[in-house]
Design a protein around this motif. Structure first.
Motif, PDB file in Angstrom:
ATOM      1  N   ARG A  59      35.260  44.414  48.731  1.00  0.00           N
ATOM      2  CA  ARG A  59      35.862  45.286  47.741  1.00  0.00           C
ATOM      3  C   ARG A  59      34.949  46.480  47.563  1.00  0.00           C
ATOM      4  NH1 ARG A  59      37.324  42.096  42.541  1.00  0.00           N
ATOM      5  NH2 ARG A  59      37.566  44.242  41.921  1.00  0.00           N
ATOM      6  N   ARG A  62      33.449  47.304  43.526  1.00  0.00           N
ATOM      7  CA  ARG A  62      32.926  46.102  42.877  1.00  0.00           C
ATOM      8  C   ARG A  62      32.577  46.355  41.425  1.00  0.00           C
ATOM      9  NH1 ARG A  62      29.075  44.782  47.762  1.00  0.00           N
ATOM     10  NH2 ARG A  62      28.399  46.827  47.099  1.00  0.00           N
ATOM     11  N   HIS A  63      32.208  47.573  41.077  1.00  0.00           N
ATOM     12  CA  HIS A  63      31.800  47.876  39.714  1.00  0.00           C
ATOM     13  C   HIS A  63      32.944  48.439  38.895  1.00  0.00           C
ATOM     14  CE1 HIS A  63      27.722  47.132  40.952  1.00  0.00           C
ATOM     15  NE2 HIS A  63      27.884  47.978  41.957  1.00  0.00           N
ATOM     16  N   ARG A  65      36.928  47.801  37.485  1.00  0.00           N
ATOM     17  CA  ARG A  65      37.971  46.794  37.299  1.00  0.00           C
ATOM     18  C   ARG A  65      39.017  47.362  36.355  1.00  0.00           C
ATOM     19  NH1 ARG A  65      38.967  42.136  33.784  1.00  0.00           N
ATOM     20  NH2 ARG A  65      37.254  42.840  32.469  1.00  0.00           N
ATOM     21  N   VAL A  67      41.487  46.883  33.617  1.00  0.00           N
ATOM     22  CA  VAL A  67      41.707  45.874  32.581  1.00  0.00           C
ATOM     23  C   VAL A  67      43.183  45.801  32.229  1.00  0.00           C
ATOM     24  CG1 VAL A  67      41.145  45.208  30.219  1.00  0.00           C
ATOM     25  CG2 VAL A  67      39.385  46.168  31.695  1.00  0.00           C
ATOM     26  N   VAL A  81      40.016  51.005  32.192  1.00  0.00           N
ATOM     27  CA  VAL A  81      39.193  50.651  33.333  1.00  0.00           C
ATOM     28  C   VAL A  81      37.817  50.248  32.825  1.00  0.00           C
ATOM     29  CG1 VAL A  81      38.179  51.519  35.478  1.00  0.00           C
ATOM     30  CG2 VAL A  81      40.428  52.299  34.781  1.00  0.00           C
ATOM     31  N   GLU A  82      37.268  49.150  33.359  1.00  0.00           N
ATOM     32  CA  GLU A  82      35.919  48.727  32.994  1.00  0.00           C
ATOM     33  C   GLU A  82      34.950  49.179  34.078  1.00  0.00           C
ATOM     34  OE1 GLU A  82      33.285  44.748  32.033  1.00  0.00           O
ATOM     35  OE2 GLU A  82      35.449  44.581  32.180  1.00  0.00           O
TER      36      GLU A  82
END
Length: 146
Positions: A59, A62-63, A65, A67, A81-82
């Motif tokens: 991926r 990776r940092h 994500r 939500v 977005v996290e």
């Protein structure tokens, strides 16, 4: 009576040989088509198996994500977005992304309410949700309360 000339048997033999060559050519063509079809089937089955097993892939984000997101128009969305412990609220639409808000990410993501009007739980599988919907609709049909 006519005598058989030596050319008549030769003509029949030539016709048989040319027919046999055509038959051999068709058999070769059929074998080639069957081999190609087999290769295509193997590729399709391999693609299905790989997709089904969900092979691990790298991926790149990776940092990052997503939500949650929701549509606010035909082409506009609000996306949470996290990124490294921070939630960013972004407005996305028409080829443009705008930061609306940022806040620290909670320890655990918020879970949706425990059930909706039909009694669905947040983690229910499709089969469970379908069975609950059928029971819910059956009770409505018998004059039951919603």
């Amino acid at each position: 009576m006519t005598e058989a000339t030596p050319q008549q048997p030769q003509a029949g033999l030539d016709a048989a040989v040319s027919g046999g060559e055509a038959l051999i050519g068709m058999a070769t063509l059929g074998k080639t088509a069957a081999a190609l079809a087999l290769i295509l089937v193997i590729i399709l089955v391999a693609a299905f198996v790989l997709r089904r097993w969900g092979l691990p892939h790298q991926r790149h984000g990776r940092h990052l994500r997503v939500v949650g997101s929701t549509a606010v128009g035909t082409k506009e969305r609000v996306v949470i977005v996290e990124v490294e412990g921070t939630w960013l609220v972004l407005g996305v639409g028409a080829g443009q992304v705008s930061k609306l808000h940022d806040m620290p990410a909670p320890e655990e993501p918020r879970k949706p309410s425990s059930s909706n009007g039909a009694g669905f739980e947040a983690g229910d599988s499709f089969g469970t949700r379908f069975a609950k919907a059928v029971r819910h609709n059956a009770s409505l049909g018998r004059g039951g309360k919603p």
